[in-house]
Design a protein around this motif. Sequence first.
Motif, PDB file in Angstrom:
ATOM      1  N   ARG A  52      -5.658  -6.775   4.770  1.00  0.00           N
ATOM      2  CA  ARG A  52      -5.338  -7.904   3.884  1.00  0.00           C
ATOM      3  C   ARG A  52      -6.066  -9.206   4.180  1.00  0.00           C
ATOM      4  O   ARG A  52      -5.866 -10.189   3.490  1.00  0.00           O
ATOM      5  CB  ARG A  52      -3.835  -8.209   3.941  1.00  0.00           C
ATOM      6  N   SER A  88      -7.532 -10.418  -1.869  1.00  0.00           N
ATOM      7  CA  SER A  88      -8.052 -10.085  -0.549  1.00  0.00           C
ATOM      8  C   SER A  88      -8.537  -8.637  -0.530  1.00  0.00           C
ATOM      9  O   SER A  88      -8.117  -7.809  -1.345  1.00  0.00           O
ATOM     10  CB  SER A  88      -7.008 -10.305   0.544  1.00  0.00           C
ATOM     11  N   ASN A 135      -9.067  -4.872   1.168  1.00  0.00           N
ATOM     12  CA  ASN A 135      -8.500  -3.891   2.087  1.00  0.00           C
ATOM     13  C   ASN A 135      -9.670  -3.185   2.763  1.00  0.00           C
ATOM     14  O   ASN A 135     -10.388  -2.414   2.131  1.00  0.00           O
ATOM     15  CB  ASN A 135      -7.621  -2.880   1.344  1.00  0.00           C
ATOM     16  N   ASN A 155      -6.367  -6.378  -2.919  1.00  0.00           N
ATOM     17  CA  ASN A 155      -4.977  -6.835  -2.948  1.00  0.00           C
ATOM     18  C   ASN A 155      -4.869  -8.143  -3.730  1.00  0.00           C
ATOM     19  O   ASN A 155      -5.818  -8.923  -3.785  1.00  0.00           O
ATOM     20  CB  ASN A 155      -4.451  -7.124  -1.534  1.00  0.00           C
ATOM     21  N   ASN A 169      -2.302 -11.374  -3.372  1.00  0.00           N
ATOM     22  CA  ASN A 169      -1.281 -11.952  -2.506  1.00  0.00           C
ATOM     23  C   ASN A 169      -0.800 -13.283  -3.087  1.00  0.00           C
ATOM     24  O   ASN A 169      -1.627 -14.129  -3.443  1.00  0.00           O
ATOM     25  CB  ASN A 169      -1.843 -12.217  -1.103  1.00  0.00           C
ATOM     26  N   GLN A 203       2.465 -13.354   0.437  1.00  0.00           N
ATOM     27  CA  GLN A 203       3.176 -12.093   0.230  1.00  0.00           C
ATOM     28  C   GLN A 203       2.330 -11.184  -0.654  1.00  0.00           C
ATOM     29  O   GLN A 203       1.837 -11.596  -1.707  1.00  0.00           O
ATOM     30  CB  GLN A 203       4.529 -12.359  -0.436  1.00  0.00           C
ATOM     31  N   LEU A 204       2.166  -9.945  -0.235  1.00  0.00           N
ATOM     32  CA  LEU A 204       1.435  -8.957  -1.023  1.00  0.00           C
ATOM     33  C   LEU A 204       2.234  -8.616  -2.275  1.00  0.00           C
ATOM     34  O   LEU A 204       3.413  -8.264  -2.189  1.00  0.00           O
ATOM     35  CB  LEU A 204       1.206  -7.696  -0.182  1.00  0.00           C
ATOM     36  N   ALA A 221      -1.596  -3.909  -4.913  1.00  0.00           N
ATOM     37  CA  ALA A 221      -2.706  -3.360  -4.126  1.00  0.00           C
ATOM     38  C   ALA A 221      -3.355  -2.223  -4.903  1.00  0.00           C
ATOM     39  O   ALA A 221      -2.676  -1.481  -5.625  1.00  0.00           O
ATOM     40  CB  ALA A 221      -2.198  -2.859  -2.771  1.00  0.00           C
TER      41      ALA A 221
END
Length: 560
Positions: free
Chosen positions: A456, A474, A476, A486, A488, A501-502, A505
Amino acid sequence: MSVNAFRAALVVEGEYMAAWQYQMLERLLASGGVRLVMVVFRQPVALTLLQRINAALLNTLHYIDGKLFKCPVTAQQPTSFLNLLGDVSVCDAGGKRYHALLEEQALDVVIDLSAQAPLPELIAAAKYGVWRHFFGQAFERSDRYTGIREYVNQQAEILSGIERWTAGNTASAYIFAATTSTDGASINRGVERTLWKMVDFLPQRLQELLNLGEKTFFENVTARMQPLALAPPTKSASLGVVTTLQVLWRYLCNFLNKLFISLFRAEQWILLSKATGQVTEAGALEQFRKWLPPRDRFWADPFVVEHAGEQYVFFEELIYARGIGHLACVRLNADGSHTEPVTILEKPYHLSYPFVFQHQGNYYMIPETAGNHTVEVYRCEAFPHRWVFEKNLMTGVEAYDATLMEYEGRWWLFASMRHDQRCSPSEALYLFHADDPLSTQWQAHPQNPVVASAARARPAGRIFNSAGEWYRPSQNCAGTYGRGLNINRIQQLDVNTYREQLVSAYLPDGQHDMNGMHTLGVSSPVSVADAVHVHRRLGIVDRWVVKLNRFFSQPLVISS
Protein backbone atom coordinates in the motif's frame (compact mmCIF):
# COMPACT_ATOMS: atom_id res chain seq x y z
CA MET A 1 9.73 16.98 25.85
CA SER A 2 12.03 17.94 28.65
CA VAL A 3 14.89 15.69 27.50
CA ASN A 4 17.24 16.18 24.58
CA ALA A 5 18.10 12.48 24.30
CA PHE A 6 16.86 9.23 25.77
CA ARG A 7 19.08 7.37 28.22
CA ALA A 8 19.25 3.84 26.83
CA ALA A 9 20.57 0.42 27.77
CA LEU A 10 21.56 -2.09 25.10
CA VAL A 11 21.15 -5.86 25.57
CA VAL A 12 23.29 -8.18 23.42
CA GLU A 13 24.54 -11.78 23.40
CA GLY A 14 28.22 -11.09 22.84
CA GLU A 15 30.53 -8.64 21.14
CA TYR A 16 29.21 -9.55 17.68
CA MET A 17 25.83 -8.62 16.26
CA ALA A 18 24.29 -8.95 12.79
CA ALA A 19 25.45 -6.38 10.25
CA TRP A 20 21.96 -4.87 9.98
CA GLN A 21 21.85 -4.44 13.77
CA TYR A 22 25.26 -2.77 13.72
CA GLN A 23 24.06 -0.27 11.11
CA MET A 24 20.89 0.33 13.14
CA LEU A 25 22.92 1.04 16.30
CA GLU A 26 25.31 3.29 14.39
CA ARG A 27 22.40 5.28 12.96
CA LEU A 28 20.69 5.46 16.34
CA LEU A 29 23.75 6.88 18.09
CA ALA A 30 24.46 9.32 15.25
CA SER A 31 20.91 10.72 15.44
CA GLY A 32 21.61 12.41 18.77
CA GLY A 33 18.24 11.30 20.12
CA VAL A 34 19.65 8.41 22.15
CA ARG A 35 22.54 8.32 24.62
CA LEU A 36 23.79 4.84 25.42
CA VAL A 37 24.59 4.58 29.15
CA MET A 38 25.02 0.83 29.66
CA VAL A 39 25.47 -2.39 27.72
CA VAL A 40 24.24 -5.69 29.15
CA PHE A 41 25.75 -8.95 27.93
CA ARG A 42 23.63 -12.09 28.16
CA GLN A 43 24.85 -15.65 27.73
CA PRO A 44 23.41 -17.07 24.49
CA VAL A 45 21.24 -20.15 24.89
CA ALA A 46 23.10 -23.30 23.84
CA LEU A 47 21.68 -25.00 20.75
CA THR A 48 20.48 -28.57 20.89
CA LEU A 49 21.76 -31.13 18.39
CA LEU A 50 18.56 -30.80 16.34
CA GLN A 51 18.86 -27.01 16.31
CA ARG A 52 22.48 -27.27 15.12
CA ILE A 53 21.39 -29.59 12.31
CA ASN A 54 18.60 -27.17 11.36
CA ALA A 55 21.08 -24.26 11.40
CA ALA A 56 23.37 -26.21 9.07
CA LEU A 57 20.46 -26.88 6.67
CA LEU A 58 19.50 -23.22 6.75
CA ASN A 59 23.08 -22.11 6.04
CA THR A 60 23.21 -24.53 3.12
CA LEU A 61 19.95 -23.14 1.69
CA HIS A 62 21.22 -19.57 1.96
CA TYR A 63 24.50 -20.57 0.32
CA ILE A 64 22.77 -22.31 -2.61
CA ASP A 65 20.33 -19.42 -3.04
CA GLY A 66 23.21 -16.93 -2.97
CA LYS A 67 25.02 -18.81 -5.72
CA LEU A 68 21.92 -19.34 -7.87
CA PHE A 69 20.73 -15.73 -7.71
CA LYS A 70 24.00 -13.90 -6.97
CA CYS A 71 22.57 -12.61 -3.70
CA PRO A 72 24.42 -13.71 -0.55
CA VAL A 73 22.85 -12.80 2.80
CA THR A 74 25.02 -9.94 4.04
CA ALA A 75 22.59 -8.55 6.63
CA GLN A 76 23.27 -11.39 9.08
CA GLN A 77 27.06 -11.18 8.85
CA PRO A 78 28.51 -11.12 12.44
CA THR A 79 30.01 -7.69 13.12
CA SER A 80 31.81 -6.42 16.23
CA PHE A 81 30.17 -3.31 17.67
CA LEU A 82 32.70 -2.55 20.42
CA ASN A 83 34.11 0.38 18.44
CA LEU A 84 30.76 2.19 18.90
CA LEU A 85 30.76 2.04 22.70
CA GLY A 86 33.42 4.53 23.78
CA ASP A 87 33.32 4.79 27.60
CA VAL A 88 29.86 3.25 28.02
CA SER A 89 29.50 1.04 31.12
CA VAL A 90 29.47 -2.69 30.34
CA CYS A 91 28.19 -5.53 32.55
CA ASP A 92 26.98 -9.12 32.52
CA ALA A 93 23.30 -9.80 33.19
CA GLY A 94 22.67 -10.85 36.76
CA GLY A 95 26.03 -9.74 38.17
CA LYS A 96 26.69 -7.24 40.97
CA ARG A 97 27.78 -4.53 38.54
CA TYR A 98 24.61 -5.10 36.54
CA HIS A 99 22.37 -4.48 39.56
CA ALA A 100 24.46 -1.53 40.69
CA LEU A 101 24.19 0.12 37.27
CA LEU A 102 20.44 -0.41 37.23
CA GLU A 103 20.20 1.50 40.49
CA GLU A 104 22.51 4.29 39.30
CA GLN A 105 21.13 4.82 35.78
CA ALA A 106 17.72 6.39 35.21
CA LEU A 107 16.83 4.51 32.04
CA ASP A 108 14.30 5.77 29.53
CA VAL A 109 14.40 2.79 27.18
CA VAL A 110 16.07 -0.62 26.80
CA ILE A 111 16.99 -1.81 23.29
CA ASP A 112 17.11 -5.60 23.41
CA LEU A 113 18.91 -7.29 20.50
CA SER A 114 19.06 -10.70 22.15
CA ALA A 115 16.93 -13.66 21.02
CA GLN A 116 15.71 -14.39 24.57
CA ALA A 117 12.77 -13.29 26.69
CA PRO A 118 13.42 -9.79 28.12
CA LEU A 119 14.71 -9.55 31.68
CA PRO A 120 11.99 -8.48 34.18
CA GLU A 121 14.29 -6.07 36.05
CA LEU A 122 15.08 -4.24 32.80
CA ILE A 123 11.38 -3.99 31.97
CA ALA A 124 10.77 -2.46 35.40
CA ALA A 125 13.75 -0.08 35.23
CA ALA A 126 13.01 1.60 31.87
CA LYS A 127 10.45 4.39 31.71
CA TYR A 128 9.31 3.40 28.22
CA GLY A 129 10.03 -0.31 28.60
CA VAL A 130 12.06 -2.78 26.56
CA TRP A 131 11.95 -2.34 22.78
CA ARG A 132 12.86 -5.17 20.44
CA HIS A 133 12.33 -6.34 16.87
CA PHE A 134 10.04 -9.15 15.79
CA PHE A 135 10.23 -11.23 12.62
CA GLY A 136 7.44 -12.92 10.64
CA GLN A 137 3.88 -13.93 11.42
CA ALA A 138 5.13 -16.08 14.30
CA PHE A 139 6.65 -12.93 15.86
CA GLU A 140 10.01 -14.59 16.43
CA ARG A 141 12.78 -12.86 18.37
CA SER A 142 15.58 -14.08 16.11
CA ASP A 143 16.16 -13.07 12.49
CA ARG A 144 17.36 -16.60 11.71
CA TYR A 145 14.21 -17.77 9.91
CA THR A 146 13.29 -14.48 8.25
CA GLY A 147 11.43 -15.06 4.98
CA ILE A 148 11.70 -18.87 4.95
CA ARG A 149 8.09 -19.72 5.80
CA GLU A 150 6.74 -16.86 3.70
CA TYR A 151 8.65 -18.19 0.69
CA VAL A 152 7.48 -21.77 1.22
CA ASN A 153 3.84 -20.73 1.67
CA GLN A 154 3.95 -18.29 -1.28
CA GLN A 155 2.99 -15.35 0.92
CA ALA A 156 3.37 -12.03 -0.86
CA GLU A 157 4.73 -10.14 2.18
CA ILE A 158 7.13 -10.63 5.08
CA LEU A 159 6.00 -9.00 8.32
CA SER A 160 8.45 -7.32 10.71
CA GLY A 161 8.33 -4.59 13.33
CA ILE A 162 8.90 -3.47 16.91
CA GLU A 163 7.33 -4.73 20.13
CA ARG A 164 7.46 -3.08 23.56
CA TRP A 165 7.52 -4.79 26.96
CA THR A 166 6.38 -2.69 29.93
CA ALA A 167 6.00 -3.29 33.66
CA GLY A 168 2.74 -4.83 34.79
CA ASN A 169 2.00 -6.52 31.44
CA THR A 170 2.49 -10.22 30.73
CA ALA A 171 2.73 -9.75 26.97
CA SER A 172 4.30 -7.26 24.63
CA ALA A 173 2.50 -4.53 22.69
CA TYR A 174 3.25 -3.93 19.04
CA ILE A 175 4.19 -0.33 18.31
CA PHE A 176 5.29 -0.54 14.67
CA ALA A 177 4.88 -3.01 11.81
CA ALA A 178 6.02 -3.09 8.21
CA THR A 179 5.86 -5.55 5.35
CA THR A 180 8.44 -6.40 2.73
CA SER A 181 7.72 -8.09 -0.58
CA THR A 182 8.83 -11.67 -0.92
CA ASP A 183 10.79 -12.54 -4.04
CA GLY A 184 9.25 -15.07 -6.40
CA ALA A 185 12.57 -16.74 -7.06
CA SER A 186 15.07 -16.08 -4.27
CA ILE A 187 14.74 -16.44 -0.50
CA ASN A 188 17.85 -14.34 0.06
CA ARG A 189 16.48 -11.29 -1.75
CA GLY A 190 13.48 -11.19 0.58
CA VAL A 191 15.75 -11.64 3.63
CA GLU A 192 18.06 -8.84 2.54
CA ARG A 193 15.24 -6.41 1.81
CA THR A 194 13.54 -7.13 5.13
CA LEU A 195 16.55 -6.88 7.42
CA TRP A 196 18.21 -3.86 5.83
CA LYS A 197 14.87 -2.02 5.94
CA MET A 198 14.63 -2.76 9.67
CA VAL A 199 17.72 -0.60 10.24
CA ASP A 200 15.39 2.43 10.32
CA PHE A 201 12.67 1.12 12.62
CA LEU A 202 14.06 1.92 16.09
CA PRO A 203 15.82 5.20 15.19
CA GLN A 204 12.69 6.57 13.52
CA ARG A 205 10.24 5.57 16.22
CA LEU A 206 12.41 6.80 19.10
CA GLN A 207 12.88 10.09 17.25
CA GLU A 208 9.11 10.36 16.84
CA LEU A 209 8.65 9.82 20.58
CA LEU A 210 11.32 12.43 21.32
CA ASN A 211 9.78 15.00 18.96
CA LEU A 212 6.10 14.55 19.76
CA GLY A 213 6.05 13.46 23.41
CA GLU A 214 4.26 10.54 25.02
CA LYS A 215 0.65 11.54 24.45
CA THR A 216 0.79 12.18 20.71
CA PHE A 217 3.26 9.37 20.08
CA PHE A 218 1.10 6.68 21.68
CA GLU A 219 -2.02 8.09 20.02
CA ASN A 220 -0.17 7.62 16.74
CA VAL A 221 0.81 4.07 17.74
CA THR A 222 -2.83 3.20 18.45
CA ALA A 223 -4.00 4.67 15.15
CA ARG A 224 -1.19 2.91 13.27
CA MET A 225 -1.53 -0.54 14.84
CA GLN A 226 -5.26 -0.94 15.53
CA PRO A 227 -6.30 -1.64 11.90
CA LEU A 228 -3.63 -4.36 11.62
CA ALA A 229 -5.05 -6.46 14.48
CA LEU A 230 -1.82 -8.44 14.80
CA ALA A 231 -2.22 -11.90 16.29
CA PRO A 232 -0.37 -12.89 19.47
CA PRO A 233 2.95 -14.74 19.07
CA THR A 234 2.67 -18.39 18.02
CA LYS A 235 5.08 -21.24 18.47
CA SER A 236 6.31 -22.38 15.07
CA ALA A 237 8.36 -25.36 14.04
CA SER A 238 12.04 -24.86 13.32
CA LEU A 239 13.50 -25.38 9.90
CA GLY A 240 14.14 -29.06 9.17
CA VAL A 241 14.26 -31.61 6.38
CA VAL A 242 10.56 -31.09 5.55
CA THR A 243 10.97 -27.33 5.15
CA THR A 244 14.11 -27.86 3.06
CA LEU A 245 12.16 -30.13 0.68
CA GLN A 246 9.39 -27.53 0.49
CA VAL A 247 11.91 -24.84 -0.45
CA LEU A 248 13.44 -27.07 -3.16
CA TRP A 249 9.96 -27.77 -4.53
CA ARG A 250 9.30 -24.03 -4.66
CA TYR A 251 12.59 -23.48 -6.53
CA LEU A 252 11.54 -26.05 -9.16
CA CYS A 253 8.03 -24.60 -9.62
CA ASN A 254 9.37 -21.06 -9.91
CA PHE A 255 11.99 -22.09 -12.47
CA LEU A 256 9.45 -23.89 -14.67
CA ASN A 257 7.00 -20.97 -14.42
CA LYS A 258 9.63 -18.41 -15.43
CA LEU A 259 10.81 -20.64 -18.28
CA PHE A 260 7.26 -20.91 -19.62
CA ILE A 261 6.74 -17.14 -19.43
CA SER A 262 10.01 -16.40 -21.23
CA LEU A 263 9.17 -18.85 -24.05
CA PHE A 264 5.45 -18.32 -24.57
CA ARG A 265 4.50 -14.89 -23.26
CA ALA A 266 5.32 -11.23 -23.69
CA GLU A 267 4.21 -8.57 -21.20
CA GLN A 268 3.86 -4.87 -22.01
CA TRP A 269 2.67 -1.87 -20.00
CA ILE A 270 -0.22 -0.17 -21.81
CA LEU A 271 -2.66 2.67 -21.07
CA LEU A 272 -6.39 2.32 -20.44
CA SER A 273 -9.16 4.93 -20.53
CA LYS A 274 -12.73 4.91 -19.27
CA ALA A 275 -15.58 7.19 -18.27
CA THR A 276 -15.06 8.28 -14.68
CA GLY A 277 -17.48 6.60 -12.27
CA GLN A 278 -17.60 5.79 -8.57
CA VAL A 279 -14.35 6.06 -6.67
CA THR A 280 -14.75 2.48 -5.43
CA GLU A 281 -14.84 1.29 -9.05
CA ALA A 282 -11.81 3.31 -10.15
CA GLY A 283 -9.75 0.25 -11.09
CA ALA A 284 -12.44 -2.03 -12.57
CA LEU A 285 -10.70 -3.38 -15.68
CA GLU A 286 -13.77 -4.45 -17.62
CA GLN A 287 -14.78 -0.77 -18.00
CA PHE A 288 -11.50 0.33 -19.64
CA ARG A 289 -10.56 0.84 -23.28
CA LYS A 290 -7.05 -0.36 -24.16
CA TRP A 291 -4.37 1.85 -25.76
CA LEU A 292 -1.77 -0.52 -27.17
CA PRO A 293 1.64 1.07 -27.90
CA PRO A 294 3.97 -0.30 -30.59
CA ARG A 295 5.60 -3.58 -29.50
CA ASP A 296 9.06 -1.93 -29.19
CA ARG A 297 8.02 0.18 -26.17
CA PHE A 298 5.66 0.57 -23.25
CA TRP A 299 3.46 3.35 -21.87
CA ALA A 300 2.82 3.87 -18.14
CA ASP A 301 2.22 6.39 -15.33
CA PRO A 302 -0.61 8.45 -16.91
CA PHE A 303 -1.69 11.87 -15.60
CA VAL A 304 -4.75 13.63 -17.03
CA VAL A 305 -4.78 17.44 -17.29
CA GLU A 306 -7.67 19.56 -18.56
CA HIS A 307 -6.60 22.73 -20.39
CA ALA A 308 -8.70 25.12 -22.49
CA GLY A 309 -11.56 22.63 -22.72
CA GLU A 310 -9.30 19.77 -23.89
CA GLN A 311 -7.95 16.78 -22.00
CA TYR A 312 -4.27 15.85 -22.24
CA VAL A 313 -2.55 12.73 -20.93
CA PHE A 314 1.08 12.93 -19.78
CA PHE A 315 2.86 9.60 -19.35
CA GLU A 316 6.13 7.70 -19.38
CA GLU A 317 7.26 6.15 -22.66
CA LEU A 318 10.12 3.64 -22.59
CA ILE A 319 11.63 2.33 -25.81
CA TYR A 320 13.21 -1.02 -24.99
CA ALA A 321 16.28 -0.42 -27.15
CA ARG A 322 17.08 2.78 -25.21
CA GLY A 323 16.45 1.27 -21.80
CA ILE A 324 15.40 4.42 -19.90
CA GLY A 325 12.11 6.26 -19.87
CA HIS A 326 11.23 9.70 -21.21
CA LEU A 327 7.99 11.71 -20.94
CA ALA A 328 5.35 12.07 -23.64
CA CYS A 329 1.93 13.65 -24.09
CA VAL A 330 -1.24 13.02 -26.14
CA ARG A 331 -4.52 14.91 -26.52
CA LEU A 332 -7.78 13.03 -26.04
CA ASN A 333 -10.28 13.25 -28.89
CA ALA A 334 -14.05 13.48 -28.40
CA ASP A 335 -14.55 9.87 -29.60
CA GLY A 336 -12.15 8.48 -26.96
CA SER A 337 -9.19 8.14 -29.31
CA HIS A 338 -5.98 10.12 -28.90
CA THR A 339 -3.38 11.95 -30.96
CA GLU A 340 0.10 10.54 -31.63
CA PRO A 341 2.45 10.82 -28.65
CA VAL A 342 4.87 13.75 -28.59
CA THR A 343 8.06 13.57 -26.51
CA ILE A 344 8.09 16.48 -24.04
CA LEU A 345 11.10 15.74 -21.82
CA GLU A 346 14.15 13.54 -22.22
CA LYS A 347 17.23 13.22 -19.99
CA PRO A 348 20.32 10.98 -19.80
CA TYR A 349 18.69 9.40 -16.74
CA HIS A 350 15.33 7.67 -16.31
CA LEU A 351 12.16 9.78 -16.23
CA SER A 352 8.67 8.61 -15.31
CA TYR A 353 5.57 9.62 -13.33
CA PRO A 354 5.00 13.14 -14.79
CA PHE A 355 3.06 14.78 -11.95
CA VAL A 356 1.63 17.99 -13.47
CA PHE A 357 0.08 20.69 -11.27
CA GLN A 358 -0.88 24.37 -11.42
CA HIS A 359 0.43 27.10 -9.13
CA GLN A 360 -0.07 30.87 -9.45
CA GLY A 361 -1.23 30.60 -13.05
CA ASN A 362 1.64 28.39 -14.26
CA TYR A 363 1.87 24.69 -15.00
CA TYR A 364 4.66 22.75 -13.29
CA MET A 365 5.72 19.14 -13.51
CA ILE A 366 7.57 16.90 -11.04
CA PRO A 367 8.81 13.80 -12.88
CA GLU A 368 10.32 10.84 -11.05
CA THR A 369 14.11 11.39 -11.18
CA ALA A 370 15.26 8.96 -8.48
CA GLY A 371 18.07 7.80 -10.74
CA ASN A 372 19.54 11.31 -10.46
CA HIS A 373 18.96 11.40 -6.65
CA THR A 374 16.85 14.54 -6.98
CA VAL A 375 13.25 15.71 -6.85
CA GLU A 376 13.11 18.08 -9.81
CA VAL A 377 10.43 20.53 -10.87
CA TYR A 378 9.91 21.86 -14.42
CA ARG A 379 7.91 24.88 -15.56
CA CYS A 380 5.78 24.86 -18.70
CA GLU A 381 6.69 27.56 -21.27
CA ALA A 382 4.22 26.47 -23.96
CA PHE A 383 1.50 23.98 -23.01
CA PRO A 384 1.71 21.05 -23.36
CA HIS A 385 5.04 20.39 -25.08
CA ARG A 386 7.74 22.81 -23.86
CA TRP A 387 9.07 22.42 -20.30
CA VAL A 388 12.13 24.00 -18.73
CA PHE A 389 13.99 23.10 -15.55
CA GLU A 390 12.94 25.31 -12.61
CA LYS A 391 14.79 23.93 -9.56
CA ASN A 392 15.50 20.93 -7.36
CA LEU A 393 13.04 20.56 -4.50
CA MET A 394 15.30 17.96 -2.87
CA THR A 395 18.78 16.64 -3.58
CA GLY A 396 20.70 13.61 -2.34
CA VAL A 397 17.53 11.54 -1.97
CA GLU A 398 16.15 8.50 -3.74
CA ALA A 399 12.50 9.47 -4.01
CA TYR A 400 9.99 7.74 -6.25
CA ASP A 401 6.68 9.05 -7.61
CA ALA A 402 6.55 12.37 -5.75
CA THR A 403 2.93 13.48 -5.44
CA LEU A 404 1.78 16.92 -4.25
CA MET A 405 -1.42 17.84 -2.47
CA GLU A 406 -2.63 21.22 -1.19
CA TYR A 407 -4.60 20.80 2.02
CA GLU A 408 -5.68 23.29 4.68
CA GLY A 409 -3.24 25.98 3.60
CA ARG A 410 -0.15 23.76 3.32
CA TRP A 411 1.46 21.76 0.57
CA TRP A 412 2.13 18.09 1.23
CA LEU A 413 4.60 15.96 -0.70
CA PHE A 414 4.19 12.17 -0.68
CA ALA A 415 7.01 9.99 -2.06
CA SER A 416 8.20 6.41 -1.82
CA MET A 417 11.79 6.41 -0.52
CA ARG A 418 14.57 4.11 0.57
CA HIS A 419 17.83 4.74 2.41
CA ASP A 420 19.63 1.59 1.27
CA GLN A 421 20.06 0.14 -2.22
CA ARG A 422 19.43 -3.34 -0.82
CA CYS A 423 15.86 -2.37 0.10
CA SER A 424 12.90 -2.08 -2.24
CA PRO A 425 12.03 1.48 -3.36
CA SER A 426 8.30 0.71 -3.20
CA GLU A 427 7.57 -0.15 0.44
CA ALA A 428 7.87 3.01 2.54
CA LEU A 429 5.79 6.17 2.01
CA TYR A 430 7.41 9.37 3.29
CA LEU A 431 5.50 12.60 3.83
CA PHE A 432 6.81 16.19 3.87
CA HIS A 433 5.13 19.59 4.13
CA ALA A 434 5.91 23.20 3.24
CA ASP A 435 4.08 26.49 2.74
CA ASP A 436 4.85 26.60 -0.99
CA PRO A 437 5.03 23.81 -3.61
CA LEU A 438 8.29 25.26 -4.99
CA SER A 439 9.94 25.36 -1.56
CA THR A 440 13.34 23.76 -1.03
CA GLN A 441 12.72 23.52 2.74
CA TRP A 442 10.39 20.55 3.06
CA GLN A 443 9.80 19.45 6.65
CA ALA A 444 9.69 15.70 7.29
CA HIS A 445 6.61 14.30 9.00
CA PRO A 446 7.43 12.79 12.43
CA GLN A 447 5.61 9.54 11.60
CA ASN A 448 7.80 8.80 8.56
CA PRO A 449 7.36 6.41 6.97
CA VAL A 450 3.64 7.13 7.30
CA VAL A 451 2.84 3.89 5.44
CA ALA A 452 5.27 0.97 5.64
CA SER A 453 3.63 -1.71 3.50
CA ALA A 454 4.70 -3.41 0.29
CA ALA A 455 1.00 -3.65 -0.60
CA ARG A 456 0.00 0.00 0.00
CA ALA A 457 2.89 2.45 0.28
CA ARG A 458 4.03 3.66 -3.16
CA PRO A 459 2.02 6.50 -4.78
CA ALA A 460 -0.08 5.58 -7.81
CA GLY A 461 -1.34 8.88 -9.13
CA ARG A 462 -2.85 12.22 -8.20
CA ILE A 463 -4.69 12.48 -4.86
CA PHE A 464 -8.31 13.37 -5.66
CA ASN A 465 -11.45 14.56 -3.91
CA SER A 466 -14.81 12.85 -4.19
CA ALA A 467 -17.91 13.89 -2.25
CA GLY A 468 -15.77 15.94 0.14
CA GLU A 469 -13.35 13.08 0.91
CA TRP A 470 -9.72 12.85 -0.16
CA TYR A 471 -8.42 9.63 -1.75
CA ARG A 472 -4.83 8.52 -2.35
CA PRO A 473 -4.20 5.92 -5.06
CA SER A 474 -1.37 3.57 -4.14
CA GLN A 475 0.46 0.66 -5.71
CA ASN A 476 0.39 -2.93 -4.54
CA CYS A 477 3.96 -4.18 -4.95
CA ALA A 478 3.63 -7.24 -2.68
CA GLY A 479 5.16 -10.23 -4.44
CA THR A 480 6.00 -8.30 -7.58
CA TYR A 481 6.29 -4.70 -8.77
CA GLY A 482 3.05 -3.24 -10.15
CA ARG A 483 0.91 -6.14 -9.00
CA GLY A 484 -2.17 -4.01 -8.40
CA LEU A 485 -3.79 -0.74 -7.42
CA ASN A 486 -5.45 0.56 -4.23
CA ILE A 487 -7.70 3.49 -3.37
CA ASN A 488 -7.12 4.79 0.17
CA ARG A 489 -9.28 7.35 1.97
CA ILE A 490 -7.25 9.92 3.91
CA GLN A 491 -8.67 10.00 7.44
CA GLN A 492 -6.31 12.47 9.14
CA LEU A 493 -3.57 14.72 7.82
CA ASP A 494 -1.73 17.24 9.98
CA VAL A 495 1.81 18.02 11.08
CA ASN A 496 1.75 15.29 13.76
CA THR A 497 -0.46 12.51 12.41
CA TYR A 498 -1.28 10.79 9.13
CA ARG A 499 -3.92 8.08 8.78
CA GLU A 500 -5.56 6.47 5.78
CA GLN A 501 -7.98 3.58 5.19
CA LEU A 502 -8.04 1.14 2.27
CA VAL A 503 -11.41 1.37 0.49
CA SER A 504 -10.82 -0.66 -2.67
CA ALA A 505 -8.11 -2.83 -4.23
CA TYR A 506 -7.53 -4.28 -7.69
CA LEU A 507 -5.31 -7.28 -8.49
CA PRO A 508 -5.79 -8.09 -12.19
CA ASP A 509 -3.82 -11.40 -12.04
CA GLY A 510 -4.64 -12.38 -15.63
CA GLN A 511 -8.19 -11.05 -15.97
CA HIS A 512 -8.91 -9.47 -19.36
CA ASP A 513 -5.31 -10.36 -20.35
CA MET A 514 -4.04 -7.98 -17.68
CA ASN A 515 -1.42 -9.00 -15.15
CA GLY A 516 -0.68 -5.84 -13.19
CA MET A 517 -1.69 -2.21 -12.66
CA HIS A 518 0.06 0.66 -10.88
CA THR A 519 -1.08 4.20 -11.78
CA LEU A 520 -4.50 5.84 -11.95
CA GLY A 521 -5.20 9.29 -13.37
CA VAL A 522 -8.66 10.31 -12.16
CA SER A 523 -10.34 13.12 -14.10
CA SER A 524 -13.69 14.06 -15.54
CA PRO A 525 -15.21 12.88 -17.81
CA VAL A 526 -12.38 10.43 -18.65
CA SER A 527 -9.92 8.69 -16.33
CA VAL A 528 -6.78 6.91 -17.49
CA ALA A 529 -4.83 4.05 -15.90
CA ASP A 530 -2.01 1.72 -16.90
CA ALA A 531 -1.77 -2.06 -16.80
CA VAL A 532 0.44 -4.94 -17.86
CA HIS A 533 -1.01 -6.47 -21.02
CA VAL A 534 -0.22 -10.17 -21.51
CA HIS A 535 0.45 -11.29 -25.09
CA ARG A 536 -0.25 -15.06 -24.99
CA ARG A 537 1.52 -16.93 -27.78
CA LEU A 538 -0.32 -20.20 -27.01
CA GLY A 539 -3.82 -18.72 -26.76
CA ILE A 540 -6.25 -20.91 -24.80
CA VAL A 541 -3.50 -23.42 -24.00
CA ASP A 542 -1.85 -20.68 -21.94
CA ARG A 543 -4.93 -20.43 -19.72
CA TRP A 544 -4.84 -24.14 -18.97
CA VAL A 545 -1.17 -23.87 -18.12
CA VAL A 546 -2.04 -21.09 -15.65
CA LYS A 547 -4.57 -23.36 -13.93
CA LEU A 548 -2.03 -26.18 -13.71
CA ASN A 549 0.59 -23.79 -12.37
CA ARG A 550 -1.78 -22.63 -9.61
CA PHE A 551 -2.44 -26.25 -8.65
CA PHE A 552 1.23 -27.24 -8.48
CA SER A 553 2.14 -23.97 -6.77
CA GLN A 554 0.17 -24.86 -3.66
CA PRO A 555 2.42 -25.30 -0.62
CA LEU A 556 3.87 -28.80 -0.57
CA VAL A 557 2.60 -30.62 2.52
CA ILE A 558 4.65 -33.62 3.66
CA SER A 559 3.14 -35.68 6.44
CA SER A 560 5.47 -37.02 9.07
